[in-house]
Design a protein around this motif. Structure first.
Motif, PDB file in Angstrom:
ATOM      1  N   THR A  42     -11.494  25.283  49.406  1.00 25.03           N
ATOM      2  CA  THR A  42     -12.825  25.827  49.146  1.00 25.03           C
ATOM      3  C   THR A  42     -13.940  24.799  49.309  1.00 25.03           C
ATOM      4  OG1 THR A  42     -12.518  25.363  46.793  1.00 25.03           O
ATOM      5  CG2 THR A  42     -11.950  27.577  47.564  1.00 25.03           C
ATOM      6  N   MET A  43     -13.599  23.555  49.554  1.00 23.77           N
ATOM      7  CA  MET A  43     -14.608  22.490  49.632  1.00 23.77           C
ATOM      8  C   MET A  43     -15.064  22.295  51.076  1.00 23.77           C
ATOM      9  SD  MET A  43     -14.407  18.543  48.230  1.00 23.77           S
ATOM     10  CE  MET A  43     -14.270  19.104  46.524  1.00 23.77           C
ATOM     11  N   SER A  44     -16.379  22.212  51.273  1.00 22.49           N
ATOM     12  CA  SER A  44     -16.928  21.992  52.613  1.00 22.49           C
ATOM     13  C   SER A  44     -16.727  20.548  53.044  1.00 22.49           C
ATOM     14  CB  SER A  44     -18.423  22.329  52.632  1.00 22.49           C
ATOM     15  OG  SER A  44     -19.152  21.375  51.862  1.00 22.49           O
ATOM     16  N   TRP A  45     -16.820  20.322  54.337  1.00 24.24           N
ATOM     17  CA  TRP A  45     -16.741  18.956  54.850  1.00 24.24           C
ATOM     18  C   TRP A  45     -17.844  18.085  54.240  1.00 24.24           C
ATOM     19  CZ3 TRP A  45     -12.439  17.492  56.792  1.00 24.24           C
ATOM     20  CH2 TRP A  45     -11.712  18.246  57.707  1.00 24.24           C
ATOM     21  N   GLU A  46     -19.054  18.663  54.124  1.00 22.72           N
ATOM     22  CA  GLU A  46     -20.182  17.883  53.615  1.00 22.72           C
ATOM     23  C   GLU A  46     -19.935  17.437  52.176  1.00 22.72           C
ATOM     24  OE1 GLU A  46     -21.372  20.093  57.095  1.00 22.72           O
ATOM     25  OE2 GLU A  46     -20.425  20.768  55.231  1.00 22.72           O
ATOM     26  N   ALA A  47     -19.445  18.359  51.343  1.00 23.48           N
ATOM     27  CA  ALA A  47     -19.149  17.988  49.960  1.00 23.48           C
ATOM     28  C   ALA A  47     -18.044  16.937  49.905  1.00 23.48           C
ATOM     29  CB  ALA A  47     -18.742  19.225  49.158  1.00 23.48           C
ATOM     30  N   ALA A  48     -17.043  17.081  50.766  1.00 25.32           N
ATOM     31  CA  ALA A  48     -15.929  16.130  50.780  1.00 25.32           C
ATOM     32  C   ALA A  48     -16.398  14.727  51.144  1.00 25.32           C
ATOM     33  CB  ALA A  48     -14.854  16.598  51.759  1.00 25.32           C
ATOM     34  N   MET A  49     -17.383  14.635  52.042  1.00 23.43           N
ATOM     35  CA  MET A  49     -17.905  13.316  52.416  1.00 23.43           C
ATOM     36  C   MET A  49     -18.631  12.630  51.270  1.00 23.43           C
ATOM     37  SD  MET A  49     -19.180  13.482  56.391  1.00 23.43           S
ATOM     38  CE  MET A  49     -19.522  15.214  56.606  1.00 23.43           C
TER      39      MET A  49
ATOM     40  N   GLY B  32      -3.898   5.137  58.349  1.00 21.15           N
ATOM     41  CA  GLY B  32      -3.741   4.331  57.151  1.00 21.15           C
ATOM     42  C   GLY B  32      -2.572   4.814  56.320  1.00 21.15           C
ATOM     43  N   GLU B  33      -2.482   4.288  55.115  1.00 20.18           N
ATOM     44  CA  GLU B  33      -1.368   4.605  54.231  1.00 20.18           C
ATOM     45  C   GLU B  33      -1.611   5.897  53.445  1.00 20.18           C
ATOM     46  OE1 GLU B  33       1.821   3.065  53.531  1.00 20.18           O
ATOM     47  OE2 GLU B  33       1.269   2.499  55.572  1.00 20.18           O
ATOM     48  N   GLU B  34      -0.531   6.619  53.185  1.00 17.58           N
ATOM     49  CA  GLU B  34      -0.588   7.888  52.467  1.00 17.58           C
ATOM     50  C   GLU B  34      -1.301   7.768  51.131  1.00 17.58           C
ATOM     51  OE1 GLU B  34       2.570  11.215  50.668  1.00 17.58           O
ATOM     52  OE2 GLU B  34       3.270   9.226  51.293  1.00 17.58           O
ATOM     53  N   ARG B  35      -1.091   6.657  50.416  1.00 20.18           N
ATOM     54  CA  ARG B  35      -1.661   6.548  49.079  1.00 20.18           C
ATOM     55  C   ARG B  35      -3.187   6.523  49.081  1.00 20.18           C
ATOM     56  NH1 ARG B  35       0.621   1.522  50.147  1.00 20.18           N
ATOM     57  NH2 ARG B  35      -0.762  -0.305  50.073  1.00 20.18           N
ATOM     58  N   TYR B  36      -3.788   6.322  50.249  1.00 17.83           N
ATOM     59  CA  TYR B  36      -5.242   6.315  50.348  1.00 17.83           C
ATOM     60  C   TYR B  36      -5.794   7.583  50.996  1.00 17.83           C
ATOM     61  CZ  TYR B  36      -4.571   1.347  49.353  1.00 17.83           C
ATOM     62  OH  TYR B  36      -4.208   0.148  48.784  1.00 17.83           O
ATOM     63  N   VAL B  37      -4.958   8.580  51.173  1.00 17.68           N
ATOM     64  CA  VAL B  37      -5.373   9.834  51.810  1.00 17.68           C
ATOM     65  C   VAL B  37      -5.208  10.966  50.807  1.00 17.68           C
ATOM     66  CG1 VAL B  37      -4.899  11.451  53.688  1.00 17.68           C
ATOM     67  CG2 VAL B  37      -4.745   8.990  54.102  1.00 17.68           C
ATOM     68  N   PHE B  38      -6.277  11.731  50.597  1.00 22.90           N
ATOM     69  CA  PHE B  38      -6.285  12.779  49.590  1.00 22.90           C
ATOM     70  C   PHE B  38      -6.608  14.124  50.233  1.00 22.90           C
ATOM     71  CE2 PHE B  38      -6.812   8.943  47.263  1.00 22.90           C
ATOM     72  CZ  PHE B  38      -6.351   9.168  45.970  1.00 22.90           C
ATOM     73  N   LYS B  39      -5.819  15.129  49.882  1.00 24.69           N
ATOM     74  CA  LYS B  39      -6.043  16.463  50.417  1.00 24.69           C
ATOM     75  C   LYS B  39      -7.318  17.067  49.825  1.00 24.69           C
ATOM     76  CE  LYS B  39      -3.805  20.948  51.151  1.00 24.69           C
ATOM     77  NZ  LYS B  39      -2.600  21.778  50.896  1.00 24.69           N
ATOM     78  N   ILE B  40      -8.116  17.705  50.680  1.00 28.95           N
ATOM     79  CA  ILE B  40      -9.350  18.351  50.258  1.00 28.95           C
ATOM     80  C   ILE B  40      -9.053  19.810  49.899  1.00 28.95           C
ATOM     81  CG2 ILE B  40     -11.661  19.067  51.000  1.00 28.95           C
ATOM     82  CD1 ILE B  40     -11.535  16.752  53.054  1.00 28.95           C
ATOM     83  N   PRO B  41      -9.556  20.299  48.773  1.00 32.65           N
ATOM     84  CA  PRO B  41      -9.358  21.716  48.433  1.00 32.65           C
ATOM     85  C   PRO B  41      -9.884  22.631  49.538  1.00 32.65           C
ATOM     86  CG  PRO B  41     -10.259  20.503  46.567  1.00 32.65           C
ATOM     87  CD  PRO B  41     -10.301  19.565  47.731  1.00 32.65           C
TER      88      PRO B  41
END
Length: 343
Positions: free
Chosen positions: A136-143, A125-134
């Motif tokens: 320290t953040m787990s995959w589960e929290a990111a979801m 998809g497009e860059e503007r819809y993709v956000f870097k995850i910190p």
């Protein structure tokens, strides 16, 4: 690649699909780690919300960047990212006013419904819809960030104060998330739930959790200093009649659950005389960045994902959250609040 594809009314299948490719200089390709099952996905499976035949469903995806276009600047190969599914044309009158979720061409941009989603091994998809995850953040929290954005948007629109009492009708994934945010932003948070598993889960979040029949007006006045609630969220989709009974003067009602077969009647003078507002604009309004920051102060967020299943076990994943067996239609107890499909 393997992907979960909508075929027809109440029919989804795990199929072999062609890997997506970057379509522009600002395109990003992501190897999906996993994707949370949303109420929208459940409604697609139930046949309550249509999707385009042949479309990969799912929209709460997270993963690792594997390819970027030459003009991409905010992420690089190897970054852990999440995908914002609230996408739009960007040029209609609503988009140009920043109201992207009301895009006049929204039907052409619905991830997991009209364009390929994230219940797959890859997404592009497009860059503007993709956000870097910190880091320290787990995959589960990111979801949980995308649904957190929806909840946070609703609470901000309702102008929740530290002195407010909050009632959340329903303790599914969104309801429990509302209770978590309510505990952080308000004074008193109360939930309701008919399912024993989810009721038990919510009891670890809210101040009180009741079976709906137990939450009488007398009980409300007892636990809330003789007052009705300041904020009531219908996270089921068919409980506004309850909200109308239990909302206090100057209160705000937020319908979040989706059930287009439900109707309720009311007297407009009750709203005027009591200063009650119904807040309908709960869709995400560019809240991913804000939700990402807020999520870093919510260590409990990753615990909201109560089960993970491999993509090929999608039936089992849906069964434990949908309330019946997909194959037979037989009722079954829920055993998860939020299930994620892992690619």
């Amino acid at each position: 690649m393997k992907a979960l594809v909508y075929q027809d009314y109440r029919k989804v299948e795990l199929l072999e699909m062609e890997e997506p490719t970057i379509g522009s200089p600002t395109g990003v390709k992501v190897k999906i780690f996993g994707s949370g099952i949303c109420g929208t996905d459940l409604n697609i499976v139930k046949g309550k919300i249509p999707a385009n035949s042949g479309t990969i469903i799912g929209h709460e995806g997270v993963g690792t960047v594997v390819e970027v276009g030459p003009k991409v600047r905010s992420v690089k190969v190897g970054d852990r990212v999440l995908i914002d599914p609230t996408q739009s044309c960007g040029i209609c009158s609503y988009c140009r006013e920043g109201l992207h979720c009301y895009c006049e061409n929204f039907e052409d941009h619905q991830v997991g419904m009209t364009i390929h989603g994230t219940f797959a091994e890859y997404y592009a998809g497009e860059e503007r819809y993709v956000f870097k995850i910190p880091d320290t953040m787990s995959w589960e929290a990111a979801m949980m960030v995308e649904p957190l954005g929806c909840v946070l948007n609703s609470f901000l629109k309702a102008r929740v104060k530290p002195s407010d009492s909050v009632l959340v009708l329903g303790s599914g994934a969104i309801g429990s998330l509302c209770q978590l945010v309510g505990k952080r932003l308000g004074r008193l948070t109360v939930g309701t739930e008919v399912d024993e598993y989810r009721k038990s889960f919510a009891a670890n979040i809210a101040d009180y959790v009741f079976h709906p029949q137990e939450l009488t007006l007398e009980k409300v006045l007892e636990i809330n200093n003789g007052h009705k609630f300041d904020i009531i969220i219908d996270a089921v989709g068919n409980q506004l009649h309850v909200a109308l009974e239990l909302i206090g003067k100057g209160g705000r009602i937020i319908p979040m659950g989706y059930d287009d077969s439900y109707e309720v009647s009311f007297k407009p003078t009750d709203f005027i005389n009591n200063g009650v507002n119904v807040i309908g604009d709960v869709a995400v309004h560019q809240m991913i960045s804000t939700a990402l920051k807020f999520a870093q102060s919510l260590p409990e967020l990753e615990n909201m994902v109560t089960s993970t299943k491999k993509l090929q076990d999608y039936e089992g994943a849906f069964n434990e959250t949908i309330g019946y067996d997909m194959s037979t239609g037989a009722p079954r107890a829920m055993t998860s609040v939020k299930t994620a499909l892992i690619s």
